[in-house]
Design a protein around this motif. Structure first.
Motif, mmCIF file in Angstrom:
data_model
loop_
_atom_site.group_PDB
_atom_site.id
_atom_site.type_symbol
_atom_site.label_atom_id
_atom_site.label_comp_id
_atom_site.label_asym_id
_atom_site.label_seq_id
_atom_site.Cartn_x
_atom_site.Cartn_y
_atom_site.Cartn_z
ATOM 1 N N LEU A 53 -24.885 -42.119 -13.858
ATOM 2 C CA LEU A 53 -24.626 -41.396 -12.616
ATOM 3 C C LEU A 53 -23.328 -41.930 -12.033
ATOM 4 O O LEU A 53 -23.214 -43.125 -11.735
ATOM 5 N N CYS A 54 -22.358 -41.045 -11.856
ATOM 6 C CA CYS A 54 -21.078 -41.489 -11.322
ATOM 7 C C CYS A 54 -20.477 -40.372 -10.474
ATOM 8 O O CYS A 54 -21.078 -39.305 -10.305
ATOM 9 N N GLY A 55 -19.290 -40.618 -9.945
ATOM 10 C CA GLY A 55 -18.666 -39.624 -9.075
ATOM 11 C C GLY A 55 -19.212 -39.717 -7.661
ATOM 12 O O GLY A 55 -20.133 -40.484 -7.381
ATOM 13 N N SER A 56 -18.649 -38.909 -6.787
ATOM 14 C CA SER A 56 -19.009 -38.977 -5.371
ATOM 15 C C SER A 56 -20.406 -38.410 -5.120
ATOM 16 O O SER A 56 -20.764 -37.359 -5.658
ATOM 17 N N GLU A 57 -21.179 -39.121 -4.320
ATOM 18 C CA GLU A 57 -22.501 -38.633 -3.939
ATOM 19 C C GLU A 57 -22.345 -37.346 -3.138
ATOM 20 O O GLU A 57 -21.380 -37.184 -2.371
ATOM 21 N N VAL A 58 -23.271 -36.424 -3.318
ATOM 22 C CA VAL A 58 -23.196 -35.127 -2.646
ATOM 23 C C VAL A 58 -23.860 -35.247 -1.274
ATOM 24 O O VAL A 58 -25.071 -35.454 -1.180
ATOM 25 N N GLN A 59 -23.056 -35.128 -0.225
ATOM 26 C CA GLN A 59 -23.584 -35.278 1.123
ATOM 27 C C GLN A 59 -24.665 -34.240 1.407
ATOM 28 O O GLN A 59 -24.561 -33.088 1.027
ATOM 29 N N GLY A 60 -25.720 -34.673 2.099
ATOM 30 C CA GLY A 60 -26.815 -33.760 2.423
ATOM 31 C C GLY A 60 -27.823 -33.673 1.306
ATOM 32 O O GLY A 60 -29.005 -33.947 1.499
ATOM 33 N N HIS A 61 -27.371 -33.331 0.114
ATOM 34 C CA HIS A 61 -28.269 -33.231 -1.035
ATOM 35 C C HIS A 61 -28.654 -34.612 -1.579
ATOM 36 O O HIS A 61 -29.757 -34.789 -2.078
ATOM 37 N N ILE A 62 -27.717 -35.562 -1.502
ATOM 38 C CA ILE A 62 -27.934 -36.932 -1.991
ATOM 39 C C ILE A 62 -28.514 -36.887 -3.410
ATOM 40 O O ILE A 62 -29.510 -37.526 -3.730
ATOM 41 N N THR A 63 -27.859 -36.118 -4.262
ATOM 42 C CA THR A 63 -28.373 -35.826 -5.599
ATOM 43 C C THR A 63 -28.540 -37.061 -6.471
ATOM 44 O O THR A 63 -29.508 -37.170 -7.234
ATOM 45 N N GLY A 64 -27.595 -38.001 -6.390
ATOM 46 C CA GLY A 64 -27.695 -39.192 -7.209
ATOM 47 C C GLY A 64 -28.951 -39.989 -6.909
ATOM 48 O O GLY A 64 -29.677 -40.397 -7.824
ATOM 49 N N GLN A 65 -29.218 -40.197 -5.624
ATOM 50 C CA GLN A 65 -30.431 -40.928 -5.243
ATOM 51 C C GLN A 65 -31.675 -40.174 -5.681
ATOM 52 O O GLN A 65 -32.671 -40.786 -6.082
ATOM 53 N N CYS A 66 -31.623 -38.847 -5.618
ATOM 54 C CA CYS A 66 -32.773 -38.033 -6.033
ATOM 55 C C CYS A 66 -33.039 -38.176 -7.527
ATOM 56 O O CYS A 66 -34.197 -38.218 -7.959
ATOM 57 N N PHE A 67 -31.979 -38.243 -8.341
ATOM 58 C CA PHE A 67 -32.149 -38.472 -9.776
ATOM 59 C C PHE A 67 -32.865 -39.804 -10.022
ATOM 60 O O PHE A 67 -33.794 -39.897 -10.831
ATOM 61 N N LYS A 68 -32.420 -40.840 -9.334
ATOM 62 C CA LYS A 68 -33.023 -42.159 -9.510
ATOM 63 C C LYS A 68 -34.487 -42.142 -9.082
ATOM 64 O O LYS A 68 -35.350 -42.723 -9.752
ATOM 65 N N ALA A 69 -34.776 -41.475 -7.955
ATOM 66 C CA ALA A 69 -36.161 -41.391 -7.479
ATOM 67 C C ALA A 69 -37.027 -40.629 -8.473
ATOM 68 O O ALA A 69 -38.189 -40.993 -8.712
ATOM 69 N N LEU A 70 -36.475 -39.586 -9.072
ATOM 70 C CA LEU A 70 -37.225 -38.805 -10.061
ATOM 71 C C LEU A 70 -37.589 -39.666 -11.259
ATOM 72 O O LEU A 70 -38.725 -39.656 -11.731
ATOM 73 N N TRP A 71 -36.625 -40.426 -11.756
ATOM 74 C CA TRP A 71 -36.857 -41.267 -12.934
ATOM 75 C C TRP A 71 -37.836 -42.405 -12.619
ATOM 76 O O TRP A 71 -38.694 -42.742 -13.424
#
Length: 243
Positions: free
Chosen positions: A77-95
């Motif tokens: 997971l790299c690149g800028s976190e998506v504000q509001g969606h917080i997609t990177g954190q969501c990926f980690k939580a899913l895993w």
């Protein structure tokens, strides 16, 4: 050499804004809200690399492409976190945590982290298949990213001992994220506004409860004083004739 398997026919099975490399590579890269990092990731040896903006449809499509290729064992997971969606954190939580009975990603902080088209079986397969998530969220340094990819390749455990798992996702246009779901925010900015509105609403409710408590406490205090004064006067009036 680590054992490899053939991915599902036509892999990647879901269209999107990604660049495809060697399908036998053990590494896949999500560049979150950043663009322009993909080719460097592919040149470093990644199987697939591309952005992901939304914490619902976007994540569903990434999961679908990953579990349909048993060779992918690492996720960067790299690149800028998506504000509001917080997609990177969501990926980690899913895993780490999976999803609940309602499809919600457990522990996710995004605006609408619900998977409608990916069930628990697919999520559990994703959790088994990905042995490590490399957290480079908010990093756009291609040197650090490519170094992480190469390190993962050096630890390649081989393909998961399961066949490709193919999901049929509903909706999903050519951009891979922006069509076919009523739950999708129209943009990261709107999602951020919605999240802040929910926070403000919670604060207002908390303030209302506190005000109600303070009002009740004050009224009770006034009533207590009044009752005490009345009883004192009554007692005095009863005692006075005896004096």
């Amino acid at each position: 050499m680590a054992d490899k398997k053939s991915p599902a026919a036509g892999w990647p099975i879901v269209s999107g804004e990604y660049v495809v490399g060697n399908p036998e590579s053990c590494v896949a890269v999500v560049t979150l809200g950043s663009h322009g990092l993909e080719q460097a990731c592919i040149d470093a040896g990644a199987a697939i690399a591309g952005p992901c903006h939304t914490e619902n449809l976007g994540i569903e499509k990434v999961v679908a492409n990953y579990i349909s290729n048993p060779n992918i064992r690492f996720m960067v997971l790299c690149g800028s976190e998506v504000q509001g969606h917080i997609t990177g954190q969501c990926f980690k939580a899913l895993w780490e945590n999976g999803i609940g009975d309602d499809g919600g990603i457990i522990g996710a902080k995004g605006a609408i982290p619900f998977l409608e088209n990916v069930g628990k079986d697919a999520v559990e397969r994703f959790q088994r298949q990905i042995v490590e998530i490399v957290d480079l969220i908010d990093c756009e340094d291609t040197g650090k990213i490519t170094s992480a990819i190469k390190e993962c390749i050096s630890k390649d455990p081989g393909a998961i001992d399961e066949e490709p798992m193919v999901l049929e996702l509903e909706g999903g246009g050519a951009d891979g994220e922006e069509e076919g779901a009523a739950v999708k925010p129209t943009s990261p900015e709107i999602a951020l506004i919605e999240a802040r509105m929910r926070l403000i609403s919670e604060k207002i409710n908390d303030a209302a409860i506190l005000a109600k408590y303070n009002s009740g406490y004050y009224n009770g205090k006034v009533q207590g004083i009044a009752i005490g004064l009345f009883l004192s006067l009554l007692l005095f009036s009863l005692i006075h004739p005896l004096l």
